[in-house]
Design an enzyme around this catalytic site. Structure first.
Site, PDB file in Angstrom:
ATOM      1  N   GLN A 514       0.819  -1.199   0.000  1.00 28.44           N
ATOM      2  CA  GLN A 514       0.000   0.000   0.000  1.00 28.44           C
ATOM      3  C   GLN A 514       0.859   1.258   0.000  1.00 28.44           C
ATOM      4  O   GLN A 514       1.999   1.265   0.470  1.00 28.44           O
ATOM      5  CB  GLN A 514      -0.918   0.014   1.227  1.00 28.44           C
ATOM      6  CG  GLN A 514      -1.927  -1.138   1.241  1.00 28.44           C
ATOM      7  CD  GLN A 514      -2.929  -1.000   2.356  1.00 28.44           C
ATOM      8  OE1 GLN A 514      -3.638  -0.002   2.449  1.00 28.44           O
ATOM      9  NE2 GLN A 514      -3.023  -2.020   3.198  1.00 28.44           N
ATOM     10  N   SER A 515       0.287   2.330  -0.548  1.00 31.19           N
ATOM     11  CA  SER A 515       0.919   3.654  -0.578  1.00 31.19           C
ATOM     12  C   SER A 515       2.271   3.637  -1.279  1.00 31.19           C
ATOM     13  O   SER A 515       3.143   4.432  -0.945  1.00 31.19           O
ATOM     14  CB  SER A 515       1.066   4.208   0.852  1.00 31.19           C
ATOM     15  OG  SER A 515      -0.186   4.267   1.495  1.00 31.19           O
ATOM     16  N   ARG A 516       2.443   2.710  -2.206  1.00 36.74           N
ATOM     17  CA  ARG A 516       3.676   2.596  -3.002  1.00 36.74           C
ATOM     18  C   ARG A 516       4.901   2.233  -2.166  1.00 36.74           C
ATOM     19  O   ARG A 516       6.033   2.345  -2.631  1.00 36.74           O
ATOM     20  CB  ARG A 516       3.983   3.908  -3.754  1.00 36.74           C
ATOM     21  CG  ARG A 516       2.806   4.587  -4.406  1.00 36.74           C
ATOM     22  CD  ARG A 516       2.169   3.799  -5.496  1.00 36.74           C
ATOM     23  NE  ARG A 516       3.019   3.530  -6.643  1.00 36.74           N
ATOM     24  CZ  ARG A 516       2.656   2.768  -7.670  1.00 36.74           C
ATOM     25  NH1 ARG A 516       1.470   2.208  -7.665  1.00 36.74           N
ATOM     26  NH2 ARG A 516       3.468   2.564  -8.671  1.00 36.74           N
ATOM     27  N   LEU A 517       4.691   1.778  -0.935  1.00 33.83           N
ATOM     28  CA  LEU A 517       5.811   1.374  -0.082  1.00 33.83           C
ATOM     29  C   LEU A 517       6.102  -0.104  -0.312  1.00 33.83           C
ATOM     30  O   LEU A 517       5.981  -0.947   0.577  1.00 33.83           O
ATOM     31  CB  LEU A 517       5.500   1.660   1.391  1.00 33.83           C
ATOM     32  CG  LEU A 517       5.223   3.122   1.728  1.00 33.83           C
ATOM     33  CD1 LEU A 517       4.926   3.280   3.211  1.00 33.83           C
ATOM     34  CD2 LEU A 517       6.418   4.000   1.336  1.00 33.83           C
ATOM     35  N   HIS A 518       6.498  -0.445  -1.548  1.00 37.25           N
ATOM     36  CA  HIS A 518       6.680  -1.823  -1.946  1.00 37.25           C
ATOM     37  C   HIS A 518       7.888  -2.463  -1.284  1.00 37.25           C
ATOM     38  O   HIS A 518       8.855  -1.789  -0.929  1.00 37.25           O
ATOM     39  CB  HIS A 518       6.857  -1.908  -3.467  1.00 37.25           C
ATOM     40  CG  HIS A 518       5.822  -1.149  -4.239  1.00 37.25           C
ATOM     41  ND1 HIS A 518       4.479  -1.285  -3.999  1.00 37.25           N
ATOM     42  CD2 HIS A 518       5.948  -0.238  -5.243  1.00 37.25           C
ATOM     43  CE1 HIS A 518       3.811  -0.497  -4.827  1.00 37.25           C
ATOM     44  NE2 HIS A 518       4.674   0.154  -5.585  1.00 37.25           N
TER      45      HIS A 518
END
Length: 541
Positions: A514-518
Site C-alpha cells: 500500500q501507498s507505493r511502499l513496496h
C-alpha cells in the site's frame, strides 16, 4: 521477446534450467525500459513475455531456448484487475450496434427459453447473478470496493441479486443484502439459506445507515426488472429515492457507485427515466432473466459502464428475433457494450494489499525462494505462471525493443541478460540478472523435439521479423510442411533454432504494498571467507 523458460528442481537442491526460445522462429514483441543503471527490467516495467517449463538439471543455471511456433502469442502484462479483463479484448466489437429488446420480445424470449428450449428459472437466475458479479469485479477492484450492498426486490431481479451476492463473496468481496419482501418460493428460500451459510449479513431496510457511503463501497440495485409495472411501494419507494439522491452529488468519488441489474429500478422498460428523476446508475448490467439482450430503455443509459450478461443464446432465438449480439472475450460471462469509458491514465494507480515480504521470512537461498513463489503462483491457478520477459543489451550497452533474432545478436556481443517474472494477481515479480552461454546442440535438439509438432513446424515456417506479404504466406508454408510430415516422421530442428543458459548473479523479489511502499529484497553474491555466498539487502521502493 516471447520466450520459454525452464525452471527445475532436483531432489538434492533446486536448480533452474530456463530454456528461453530466442532464435529467429519466435513470435516477438514489446518494450524494454531504458534505465541504463542497470539496463535490465526494473520492477513494474511492462516487458515482453516468455514461458517457463520445469525440467531436472544438475546445474543451478537458467537456460534459454528460442520460442518457435506460428501462432505463438505475445502475452502482454494483464491490466490490474481482480479478474482477467472482460472489457479490453471485446470493447471494439461490442461497440457496434447491439439489438435492444422491446418488453414484449423480452417476455416472449423468456417463455421460449423456459419452455421448448428447456431452461429453468433457477438456471437462468444463476447465470444472471454470476454475470452481475463478474461485471462488478471487472470494474470495481476488490482492493478499493470491498463492501457491497445488494438491495433485492421480491421477484426474479431480486433473485439475480441474491445469486450475485454469493459469487461476490467467493470472489473475496464482503457483500451485505437488504431483502425487505422475501419471496417464500423454495428457489428464493434456498438462495437465502446459501447466503446465511456463508454468514452474509441481511440488513432490514429500516436498519440501513443514513449515510450509505460510509458503510458501503458499491450499491447494487436489484429491486425491479423489465417486467415490473406500476409505482414502487414501501419500502422500495424510499430505497429508490435514497439511490436517486446520490445523483445530486457532483463528485462520484465521494459516493459509492450504483450498479443496476437489467434496468434501473423505477425506469420504464422501453421509455427509460421518463420524468428525469430516477436512479442514474454508474453501471448497467443488461439482461432479462434470460440474459438475452439489453432493453430499449438501455439506450437512455448514460453511465460509464454498460455490460451485457450471459452467452448461451441458442441460434433459434438469434435467428427468429434477428438479434445482433457482441462476441464474448475468452471465458467471460460479461462483455462491455456501448462506448468504451474514458480513462485518465494518470489515475491508473493500484494500492496493493499484500503480505509483508520480510528478511526474516524469506529463504536464505534465492533459488529456494524462487521455487516457493513459483509453486505458490502455480497453486493459485495463475494463467501461465511461467511467463517471463527477457532483456538483452548490445555491445554499446543500450537496451531497446526487440523483434526476433536481434536478441540473439545482442547475446553474441554482450553475454549479459535479465529475466523478469511478473505475477500480476499476486502483486509479485522476480527479476534475475546473469551471464548467458549457448547450450549444447544436443540439448537444443532434445528440447525442440519435446515440443508439440505444430510448434516444431512453426519454427521452420517463421523467418522471424522478416517482412512478409500477408498472413496467408505463413499459412500456406505451414500447410505444405504439415503435409510433408503428415506420416509422423521426425521433423528436423532448424539450424538457427537453439538455446541459451543464464547463470544468475542477482535476484530481486518484489512485493507490491500500500501507498507505493513496496517490498524489494535483493540477493547478490558476495565473497565470504573465500567462498561465494548470497547476501540479502532491502532496496527502497
Amino acid at each position: 521477446m516471447h520466450c520459454r523458460m525452464l525452471a527445475v528442481a532436483s531432489k538434492a537442491r533446486l536448480s533452474l534450467a530456463m530454456p528461453f526460445l530466442l532464435a529467429t522462429s519466435s513470435a516477438t514483441a514489446a518494450t524494454v525500459t531504458t534505465n541504463p543503471n542497470p539496463p535490465f527490467p526494473s520492477p513494474r516495467c511492462q516487458n515482453p513475455v516468455a514461458n517457463l517449463r520445469l525440467q531436472p538439471t544438475p546445474a543451478r543455471r537458467l537456460s534459454i531456448f528460442p520460442a518457435a511456433a506460428p501462432g505463438a502469442r505475445f502475452l502482454p502484462i494483464p491490466p490490474r484487475r481482480g479478474m482477467a479483463s472482460l472489457a479490453a479484448s471485446a470493447a471494439a466489437a461490442a461497440a457496434a450496434d447491439v439489438t435492444h429488446l422491446t418488453q414484449r420480445d423480452a417476455a416472449e424470449i423468456d417463455e421460449q427459453l423456459m419452455g421448448p428450449l428447456g431452461f429453468s428459472v433457477d438456471q437462468l437466475m444463476e447465470l444472471a447473478g454470476l454475470s452481475v458479479a463478474a461485471a462488478i469485479a471487472e470494474v470495481y477492484k476488490l482492493s478499493e470496493h470491498t463492501r457491497v450492498l445488494i438491495i433485492c426486490g421480491p421477484g426474479n431481479n431480486g433473485g439475480d441479486g441474491l445469486v450475485a451476492a454469493r459469487h461476490l463473496y467467493h470472489f473475496g468481496y464482503r457483500p451485505s443484502v437488504c431483502y425487505p419482501k422475501r419471496t417464500p418460493k423454495p428457489l428464493y428460500s434456498g438462495l437465502v439459506t446459501q447466503l446465511e451459510s456463508l454468514s452474509i449479513s441481511f440488513i432490514p431496510a429500516e436498519d440501513l445507515p443514513d449515510d450509505l457511503s460510509r458503510e458501503f463501497d458499491v450499491i447494487v440495485d436489484a429491486m425491479f426488472g423489465f417486467s415490473f409495472h406500476g409505482t414502487p411501494r414501501p419500502p422500495f419507494d424510499d430505497l429508490i429515492q435514497r439511490l436517486v439522491s446520490f445523483s445530486v452529488i457532483g463528485n462520484s468519488d465521494k459516493r459509492p457507485p450504483i450498479v443496476s441489474v437489467d434496468i434501473p429500478s423505477g425506469w420504464h422498460v422501453e421509455e427509460g427515466d421518463v420524468d428525469g428523476g430516477g436512479i442514474k446508475p454508474d453501471m448497467l448490467v443488461s439482461f432479462l432473466v434470460s440474459l438475452t439482450a439489453p432493453k430499449l430503455c438501455a439506450k437512455k443509459f448514460t453511465g460509464p459502464h454498460h455490460f451485457l450478461g450471459g452467452r448461451f443464446v441458442p441460434p433459434a432465438i438469434l435467428n427468429k428475433y434477428g438479434l445482433k449480439l457482441p462476441p464474448y472475450p475468452g471465458t467471460s460471462m460479461c462483455v462491455r457494450i456501448g462506448k468504451a469509458p474514458s480513462v485518465d491514465i494518470s489515475s491508473l494507480r493500484e494500492n496493493y494489499i499484500s503480505p509483508e515480504l520480510l528478511e526474516s521470512q524469506v529463504m536464505p537461498d534465492p533459488y529456494d525462494q524462487f521455487r516457493r513463489w513459483f509453486d505458490e503462483a502455480v497453486t493459485a491457478g495463475l494463467r501461465e505462471p511461467n511467463a517471463m520477459a527477457l532483456t538483452t543489451v548490445n555491445k554499446e550497452g543500450k537496451p531497446y525493443t526487440n523483434y526476433g533474432s536481434r536478441k540473439a545478436h545482442d547475446l553474441s556481443e554482450n553475454p549479459n541478460a535479465a529475466l523478469l517474472f511478473y505475477w500480476n494477481e499476486m502483486n509479485r515479480q522476480v527479476r534475475v540478472e546473469g551471464s548467458v552461454v549457448k547450450v549444447p546442440e544436443e540439448e537444443s535438439d532434445k528440447y525442440f523435439h519435446s515440443r508439440p509438432r505444430g510448434s516444431q513446424l512453426g519454427a521452420i515456417v517463421s523467418k522471424q521479423s522478416t517482412v512478409i506479404a500477408g498472413r496467408e504466406v505463413l499459412q500456406e508454408a505451414y500447410k505444405e510442411l504439415e503435409q510433408k510430415y503428415s506420416d509422423g516422421s521426425l521433423i528436423p530442428k532448424p539450424e538457427y533454432w537453439g538455446g541459451y543458459r543464464l547463470t544468475p548473479k542477482l535476484f530481486e523479489f518484489w512485493q507490491g504494498q500500500q501507498s507505493r511502499l513496496h517490498d524489494r529484497l535483493q540477493y547478490s553474491q558476495r565473497e565470504v571467507d573465500g567462498n561465494t555466498a548470497w547476501h540479502i539487502e532491502r532496496l527502497s521502493p
